[in-house]
Write a protein that holds these residues in place. Sequence first.
Motif, short mmCIF file in Angstrom:
data_model
loop_
_atom_site.label_atom_id
_atom_site.label_comp_id
_atom_site.label_asym_id
_atom_site.label_seq_id
_atom_site.Cartn_x
_atom_site.Cartn_y
_atom_site.Cartn_z
N THR A 2 31.58 7.69 -8.71
CA THR A 2 32.45 6.89 -9.61
C THR A 2 31.76 5.58 -9.71
O THR A 2 31.25 4.84 -8.62
CB THR A 2 33.89 6.62 -8.81
N HIS A 3 31.71 5.16 -11.11
CA HIS A 3 30.85 3.98 -11.37
C HIS A 3 31.56 2.76 -12.28
O HIS A 3 32.39 3.42 -13.11
CB HIS A 3 29.53 4.21 -11.96
N VAL A 4 31.96 1.84 -11.92
CA VAL A 4 32.76 0.76 -12.41
C VAL A 4 31.88 -0.26 -12.76
O VAL A 4 31.18 -1.14 -11.67
CB VAL A 4 34.03 0.46 -11.82
N LEU A 5 32.01 -1.01 -14.10
CA LEU A 5 31.53 -2.46 -14.39
C LEU A 5 32.66 -3.40 -14.22
O LEU A 5 33.65 -3.29 -15.07
CB LEU A 5 30.78 -2.17 -15.63
N CYS A 6 32.33 -4.41 -13.48
CA CYS A 6 33.04 -5.44 -13.12
C CYS A 6 32.66 -6.52 -13.59
O CYS A 6 31.42 -7.10 -13.16
CB CYS A 6 33.62 -5.62 -11.74
N THR A 7 33.27 -7.69 -14.75
CA THR A 7 32.64 -8.62 -14.93
C THR A 7 33.87 -9.77 -15.09
O THR A 7 35.09 -9.41 -15.12
CB THR A 7 32.35 -8.49 -16.50
N ALA A 8 33.65 -10.94 -14.56
CA ALA A 8 34.37 -12.04 -14.11
C ALA A 8 34.22 -13.02 -15.38
O ALA A 8 33.02 -13.69 -15.49
CB ALA A 8 34.24 -12.67 -12.90
N SER A 9 35.14 -13.45 -16.18
CA SER A 9 34.95 -14.44 -17.13
C SER A 9 35.85 -15.70 -17.07
O SER A 9 37.14 -15.57 -16.74
CB SER A 9 35.49 -13.85 -18.67
N HIS B 264 25.85 -12.07 -19.48
CA HIS B 264 26.80 -12.98 -20.27
C HIS B 264 27.65 -13.55 -19.46
O HIS B 264 28.03 -14.49 -19.75
CB HIS B 264 26.98 -12.39 -21.80
N ALA B 265 28.13 -12.53 -18.61
CA ALA B 265 29.37 -13.10 -17.71
C ALA B 265 28.88 -14.08 -16.65
O ALA B 265 28.07 -13.96 -16.14
CB ALA B 265 29.97 -11.84 -17.14
N GLU B 266 30.07 -14.95 -16.23
CA GLU B 266 29.76 -15.81 -15.13
C GLU B 266 29.28 -15.15 -13.88
O GLU B 266 29.17 -15.60 -13.02
CB GLU B 266 30.94 -16.84 -15.16
N GLY B 267 30.27 -13.74 -13.84
CA GLY B 267 29.95 -13.15 -12.57
C GLY B 267 30.22 -11.64 -13.02
O GLY B 267 30.96 -11.37 -13.87
N SER B 268 29.52 -10.75 -12.42
CA SER B 268 29.35 -9.20 -12.72
C SER B 268 28.99 -8.42 -11.47
O SER B 268 28.07 -8.71 -10.81
CB SER B 268 28.50 -8.91 -14.05
N CYS B 269 29.30 -7.27 -11.65
CA CYS B 269 28.83 -6.34 -10.54
C CYS B 269 29.16 -4.91 -11.12
O CYS B 269 30.40 -4.65 -11.49
CB CYS B 269 29.59 -6.38 -9.37
N LEU B 270 28.07 -4.07 -10.86
CA LEU B 270 28.09 -2.61 -11.14
C LEU B 270 28.10 -1.90 -9.58
O LEU B 270 27.56 -1.88 -8.94
CB LEU B 270 27.08 -2.13 -11.90
N VAL B 271 29.56 -1.45 -9.52
CA VAL B 271 29.76 -0.86 -8.24
C VAL B 271 29.95 0.58 -8.23
O VAL B 271 30.43 1.14 -9.04
CB VAL B 271 31.10 -1.32 -7.55
N LYS B 272 29.18 1.20 -7.16
CA LYS B 272 29.18 2.72 -7.39
C LYS B 272 29.83 3.20 -5.93
O LYS B 272 29.28 2.93 -4.87
CB LYS B 272 27.77 3.40 -7.39
N PHE B 273 30.90 3.84 -6.03
CA PHE B 273 31.30 4.76 -4.74
C PHE B 273 30.91 6.13 -5.06
O PHE B 273 31.80 6.73 -5.70
CB PHE B 273 32.96 4.70 -4.68
N GLY B 274 29.92 6.55 -4.93
CA GLY B 274 29.33 8.03 -4.97
C GLY B 274 29.14 8.00 -6.51
O GLY B 274 28.52 7.38 -7.07
#
Length: 237
Positions: free
Chosen positions: A35-42, A23-33
Motif C-alpha cells: 500500500t503506497h500513499v502520497l501525502c502532501t501538505a499545502s 512543490h509542497a510545503e510538506g510531503s511524504c510517500l508512505v508505504k505499508f507493504g
Amino acid sequence: MRPSKRAVDEMRPVTLDRGFSKHAEGSCLVKFGETHVLCTASLEDRVPPWLRGGNKGWVTAEYGMLPRSTTERMRREASSGKQSGRTLEIQRLIGRSLRAVVDLDALGERQITVDCDVIQADGGTRTAAITGGWVALHDCLAWMQARSMIPETVLKDHIAAISCGIHAGTPVLDLDYAEDSEAETDANFVMTGTSGLVEVQATAEGAAFSRTEFETLLNLAETGINQLVNLQKMAIS
C-alpha cells in the motif's frame, strides 16, 4: 498461518520518504507493504468562512484513489461529479486525526490541507494516510517555523493509525487486502504518540466479537502505533 506468513503481531514493512514532492510545503510517500500513499501538505493564507475573524487556523484533508491503484481500473470520482461516501468518510477521519495534535489557535488564520492520494492499494490505505500525513504536516509546520510564521509549539504530539482484525479466528496486526477481505472483525485505531486514543472503528463482519477480543486488538494496535511513532521520529530526525 497468515497469508503473508507474518506473525500475529508483525507489521508489514513500513517506510516514510520525506520531501517526495518538491512543490509542497510538506510531503511524504508512505508505504505499508504494497500500500503506497502520497501525502502532501499545502499552506493557504485563509480559513473556512465560518472561522474568519477568529484568529484560529484549520487543518483539513482530502483523500482519493488513483484509477489503477487496484487490480482493475476504477473511474475517477471527478468524472462522476461527486465523491463516494467511503471517500468522504476517510478524508474526514484523516482531518480529525491530524487536528487532534495541532494547536489551531497558535496556527493563526491559516489553513493546511493534507492531500492523500493512494497510488497502490493493498489494505490499510486510511491508516497509511494518517501516518504519512502526520509527517507531511510536521514538515509544513517546520517550513512555517523557519519563516517565523508560527511558534514551535503548534504540533502537540505524534499521530499514527493501524488496522487490526480477527482473521481465521486469530487477532492479527496490520491487515493486508487478503486478510481484510476475509476478516471476521475489522478495526482501525488512531492513537497519539503518548498512547491517547483519538478514534476507534471496529466492525464485526461475521460473528460478534467479545470484550476480551477487543482488548487483544487494542493491545496489538498499541504495539503497532509505538513502532510507527518510532519510525516517524526517525524520519524527521
